[in-house]
Design a protein around this motif. Structure first.
Motif, mmCIF file in Angstrom:
data_model
loop_
_atom_site.group_PDB
_atom_site.id
_atom_site.type_symbol
_atom_site.label_atom_id
_atom_site.label_comp_id
_atom_site.label_asym_id
_atom_site.label_seq_id
_atom_site.Cartn_x
_atom_site.Cartn_y
_atom_site.Cartn_z
ATOM 1 N N ILE A 1 24.732 0.559 -13.911
ATOM 2 C CA ILE A 1 25.008 -0.816 -13.503
ATOM 3 C C ILE A 1 26.503 -0.996 -13.243
ATOM 4 O O ILE A 1 26.906 -1.665 -12.280
ATOM 5 C CB ILE A 1 24.497 -1.811 -14.566
ATOM 6 N N GLU A 2 27.334 -0.371 -14.077
ATOM 7 C CA GLU A 2 28.782 -0.464 -13.868
ATOM 8 C C GLU A 2 29.185 0.215 -12.557
ATOM 9 O O GLU A 2 30.038 -0.280 -11.821
ATOM 10 C CB GLU A 2 29.526 0.158 -15.054
ATOM 11 N N ARG B 1 27.271 0.552 -9.942
ATOM 12 C CA ARG B 1 26.805 -0.328 -8.859
ATOM 13 C C ARG B 1 27.876 -1.366 -8.525
ATOM 14 O O ARG B 1 28.159 -1.634 -7.354
ATOM 15 C CB ARG B 1 25.515 -1.045 -9.267
ATOM 16 N N LYS B 2 28.456 -1.950 -9.547
ATOM 17 C CA LYS B 2 29.488 -2.967 -9.327
ATOM 18 C C LYS B 2 30.693 -2.364 -8.612
ATOM 19 O O LYS B 2 31.274 -2.991 -7.719
ATOM 20 C CB LYS B 2 29.910 -3.584 -10.660
ATOM 21 N N LYS B 3 31.053 -1.140 -9.007
ATOM 22 C CA LYS B 3 32.207 -0.480 -8.386
ATOM 23 C C LYS B 3 31.927 -0.149 -6.921
ATOM 24 O O LYS B 3 32.804 -0.300 -6.064
ATOM 25 C CB LYS B 3 32.565 0.791 -9.153
ATOM 26 N N ARG C 1 29.859 -1.741 -4.986
ATOM 27 C CA ARG C 1 29.845 -3.026 -4.266
ATOM 28 C C ARG C 1 31.263 -3.453 -3.890
ATOM 29 O O ARG C 1 31.510 -3.892 -2.755
ATOM 30 C CB ARG C 1 29.166 -4.092 -5.123
ATOM 31 N N GLU C 2 32.189 -3.295 -4.819
ATOM 32 C CA GLU C 2 33.569 -3.666 -4.526
ATOM 33 C C GLU C 2 34.206 -2.688 -3.542
ATOM 34 O O GLU C 2 35.006 -3.079 -2.676
ATOM 35 C CB GLU C 2 34.388 -3.727 -5.820
ATOM 36 N N TRP D 1 25.576 -3.690 0.595
ATOM 37 C CA TRP D 1 25.123 -4.734 -0.320
ATOM 38 C C TRP D 1 23.631 -5.014 -0.154
ATOM 39 O O TRP D 1 22.931 -5.228 -1.152
ATOM 40 C CB TRP D 1 25.942 -6.004 -0.106
ATOM 41 N N ASP E 1 20.838 -4.553 -3.091
ATOM 42 C CA ASP E 1 19.910 -5.615 -3.486
ATOM 43 C C ASP E 1 18.454 -5.193 -3.311
ATOM 44 O O ASP E 1 17.617 -5.421 -4.183
ATOM 45 C CB ASP E 1 20.154 -6.876 -2.654
ATOM 46 N N SER F 1 20.818 -11.539 -2.964
ATOM 47 C CA SER F 1 21.721 -12.397 -3.725
ATOM 48 C C SER F 1 22.506 -13.283 -2.763
ATOM 49 O O SER F 1 22.618 -12.997 -1.567
ATOM 50 C CB SER F 1 22.684 -11.548 -4.556
ATOM 51 N N ARG G 1 25.668 -13.678 -2.645
ATOM 52 C CA ARG G 1 26.852 -12.947 -2.177
ATOM 53 C C ARG G 1 26.485 -12.025 -1.012
ATOM 54 O O ARG G 1 27.202 -11.939 -0.014
ATOM 55 C CB ARG G 1 27.427 -12.142 -3.337
#
Length: 370
Positions: A148-149, A151-153, A155-156, A211, A215, A257, A259
């Motif tokens: 999950i971490e 995934r966030k990276k 995405r950014e 993104w 999703d 989402s 975003r």
């Protein structure tokens, strides 16, 4: 390694007993093509790395056994147009057989190689089995995976990838350097680079594509097939019709989402400015005007991981890593039913591989349960 028919079982005696002469000739040509691919490209087509002799021999035997089963139990006739339904039915047959777990797992690996060859050389879809076999507990979950971490990276990183400094704040040698970069990117002389090209370089294409895949868990073939007509920005969903679905078994409504919806809407407005999208419904195209495919998507993900500082050495990394991470995260946050719907699985058995909640999370749940 060269192809020596005596080294590899191309047409076994059992197959020759079933086939007529011309069918055997056709089947042998089919097998030669497959085995050559295993030798030279099978393990890693991008690096032209093939499998070892023992792996190829075992794969050839197991796929020949599968072919005979299709001819006698499924089609009652000869064919080399093997389908995902054939493979899934064969896995069900193995499930209830007396064979070992190792044999079942190795047979599934062999069929995956067969369909990987068909995907790379024939343009077919990769096979995603409805059920998975494993001879070790470590193989029970998806192998291509982002936490999950991570995934966030990623995405950014998709916001950063391809971006350049603003035109108004770039001067002198820096301006000349960036013009040279854009000239190479867009295939035009440096002196013809304009402010419009600068704006184009800060595109929402890669952001929206990444993104939406994060999703929706888009398979590579679904990125390739994605159309503007799928997009419902007002309701923050993708509407994937049956004829475009990778598994072709129903219409799907997949959540986005807020975003991601915003990024996708920005890209939809931007893409109207590019001539290559005139009279085209494809949602994303390369600069050459072609749909994105497995290898180009893998290269993109590796670049995103590099930007995000995510190590990719000794990891199986492909666009499916996004899909697998979506399944796992959705299962943790909601339940298997939500993951099944979001990933568009036909069978709950397929979704079960994402139900690998960490021990500490399960322990916390027990404490809450009393």
């Amino acid at each position: 390694m060269s192809l020596n028919p005596e080294d590899f079982p191309l047409v076994t005696d059992k197959s020759r007993e079933i086939l007529k002469e011309k069918q055997a000739t056709d089947y042998e040509a089919h097998r030669i093509e497959f085995v050559r691919w295993l030798i030279h490209l099978g393990k890693n087509p991008e690096l032209a790395e093939g499998y070892g002799r023992d792996t190829i021999r075992a794969t050839a035997y197991r796929t020949d056994q599968f072919a005979r089963w299709v001819w006698t139990e499924q089609e009652d006739s000869y064919t080399v147009a093997f389908t995902h339904d054939h493979a899934d039915a064969y896995m069900t047959e193995l499930l209830y057989s007396d064979t070992t777990a190792t044999h079942k797992a190795n047979t599934q690996k062999a069929l995956k190689r067969l369909f990987k060859w068909r995907a790379n050389e024939k343009g077919d879809d990769l096979w995603e089995p409805e059920r998975s076999f494993s001879n070790t507990s470590s193989d029970s979950g998806p192998r291509e995976y982002l936490t999950i971490e991570e995934r966030k990276k990623v995405r950014e990183a998709a916001l950063e990838y391809g971006s350049i400094p603003s035109y108004s704040n770039t001067h002198g040698d820096d301006l000349d350097k960036w013009k040279a970069v854009l000239a190479q990117r867009f295939g035009k002389p440096k002196e013809e680079i304009t402010a419009d090209d600068w704006e184009r370089a800060n595109s929402w294409k890669f952001t929206s594509m990444t993104w939406v895949s994060l999703d929706c868990g888009l398979r590579p073939i679904e990125v390739e097939r994605a159309k503007v007509s799928w997009v419902d920005v007002e309701n923050s969903v993708l509407r994937i019709p049956k004829e475009d679905s990778a598994k072709n078994d129903g219409n799907w409504v997949v959540a986005l989402s807020d975003r991601t919806t915003d990024a996708l809407e920005r890209w939809m407005n931007e893409r109207e400015q590019y001539e290559q999208y005139d009279d085209a419904d494809e949602l994303w195209l390369t600069r050459e005007g072609n749909p994105y495919q497995t290898q180009s998507l893998r290269r993109l993900l590796v670049k995103l991981c590099d930007i995000a500082g995510i190590p990719t050495d000794n990891r199986q990394m492909s666009w499916y890593a996004l899909r697998h991470s979506t399944g796992t995260a959705m299962t943790h946050e909601r339940d298997l039913a939500a993951a099944k719907a979001q990933l568009r699985h036909k069978s709950e058995q397929t979704t079960m591989k994402y139900d690998n909640v960490p021990v500490e999370h399960r322990r916390d749940a027990l404490e809450r349960m009393g």
